[in-house]
Design a protein around this motif. Structure first.
Motif, PDB file in Angstrom:
ATOM      1  N   ASN A 158     -74.240  79.607 -36.171  1.00  0.00           N
ATOM      2  CA  ASN A 158     -76.005  79.073 -35.622  1.00  0.00           C
ATOM      3  C   ASN A 158     -76.629  77.777 -35.037  1.00  0.00           C
ATOM      4  OD1 ASN A 158     -76.320  78.778 -38.347  1.00  0.00           O
ATOM      5  ND2 ASN A 158     -77.717  80.881 -38.517  1.00  0.00           N
ATOM      6  N   ALA A 159     -77.073  77.574 -35.851  1.00  0.00           N
ATOM      7  CA  ALA A 159     -77.730  76.169 -35.617  1.00  0.00           C
ATOM      8  C   ALA A 159     -77.447  75.481 -36.606  1.00  0.00           C
ATOM      9  CB  ALA A 159     -78.699  75.864 -35.281  1.00  0.00           C
ATOM     10  N   ASN A 160     -77.367  76.516 -38.004  1.00  0.00           N
ATOM     11  CA  ASN A 160     -77.011  75.043 -39.322  1.00  0.00           C
ATOM     12  C   ASN A 160     -75.688  75.117 -39.590  1.00  0.00           C
ATOM     13  OD1 ASN A 160     -80.353  75.560 -40.128  1.00  0.00           O
ATOM     14  ND2 ASN A 160     -79.515  77.709 -41.087  1.00  0.00           N
ATOM     15  N   GLY A 161     -74.931  75.756 -38.228  1.00  0.00           N
ATOM     16  CA  GLY A 161     -73.167  75.892 -39.113  1.00  0.00           C
ATOM     17  C   GLY A 161     -73.061  76.755 -40.173  1.00  0.00           C
ATOM     18  N   ASP A 162     -73.795  77.757 -40.029  1.00  0.00           N
ATOM     19  CA  ASP A 162     -72.951  79.114 -40.559  1.00  0.00           C
ATOM     20  C   ASP A 162     -72.583  80.266 -39.654  1.00  0.00           C
ATOM     21  OD1 ASP A 162     -75.355  78.644 -42.735  1.00  0.00           O
ATOM     22  OD2 ASP A 162     -77.152  79.365 -42.089  1.00  0.00           O
TER      23      ASP A 162
END
Ligand SMILES: C[S@@+](CC[C@H](N)C(=O)[O-])C[C@H]1O[C@@H](n2cnc3c(N)ncnc32)[C@H](O)[C@@H]1O
Length: 209
Positions: free
Chosen positions: A21-25
């Motif tokens: 996702n956008a957080n890199g998760d």
């Protein structure tokens, strides 16, 4: 065409979740129809050690996230194609199971109990709550959390299978239905959409008695 077949057809058209996702998760829980938008799993309370059931688990990504946080997870979905995709992507995760079964059939037959039941645009949206809520309640531990999301009443989206199958109620109707079926602390509200979009997301939470 059976309901399972029509949901299998619908599954073919669905886009797989991104790898990050956008957080890199690499795993996350999203209650809404928009990427990187809305609340996360916190509204379920701590899930480590909890037995979680997802009704209409689709590709399994939301449930898989809860399992990475220490929950054990069972995802049930009426569409065989969904189980295949979910197993392929998440099959290696210990404590996570997927089964092809209709939600009311599963709940009527199982002797298992769950601490958390969730449904994200899933079976709770598509089964009459007068049928489904008592079945859910009967399989929940006291104090367990039920939470689900769907499109707000009146919003448009193509629907597979039989006409009129969606149960998208207003917040006050959900609160009344849940309270009427013995749940406590029922709260329902529409999450605002991201900027530039017009349709929000109904998010509902209640506690099992
Ligand atoms: C709109 S999709 C959402 C899937 C997933 N929860 C997600 O957020 O991506 C609805 C899912 O619910 C499943 N479903 C619909 N009615 C069901 C029922 N009565 N019992 C079990 N699964 C059901 C469908 O097969 C489908 O995978």
């Amino acid at each position: 065409m059976s309901l399972a077949e029509s949901w299998d057809r619908y599954a073919v058209g669905s886009t797989p979740r991104r790898a990050e996702n956008a957080n890199g998760d690499t795993t996350w829980l999203n209650w809404t129809q928009y990427a990187d938008h809305g609340p996360n799993e916190a509204l379920l309370g701590p899930v480590a050690g909890r037995r979680v059931l997802e009704l209409g688990s689709g590709s399994g990504s939301n449930l898989a996230h809860l399992v990475t946080l220490g929950a054990s997870g069972l995802g049930v979905d009426i569409a065989p194609a969904r189980e295949a995709v979910a197993r392929e992507r998440w099959g290696d995760l210990p404590g996570l199971e997927f089964r092809t079964v209709e939600a009311t059939a599963f709940l009527s037959r199982t002797d298992r109990t769950f601490d958390v039941v969730l449904s994200i645009f899933g079976a709770v949206w598509f089964v009459d709550p007068e049928t489904l809520l008592p079945l859910i309640r009967a399989r929940m531990a006291a104090g367990g959390i039920l939470a689900f999301s769907h499109l707000p009443a009146g919003s448009q989206r193509p629907r597979p299978g039989r006409a009129g199958m969606r149960h998208d109620h207003s917040p006050s109707t959900w609160e009344r239905l849940l309270t009427g079926h013995g749940f406590t602390g029922a709260s329902a509200s529409v999450i605002d959409p991201p900027e530039g979009r017009t349709v929000g997301t109904m998010l509902v939470r209640a506690v099992a008695p």
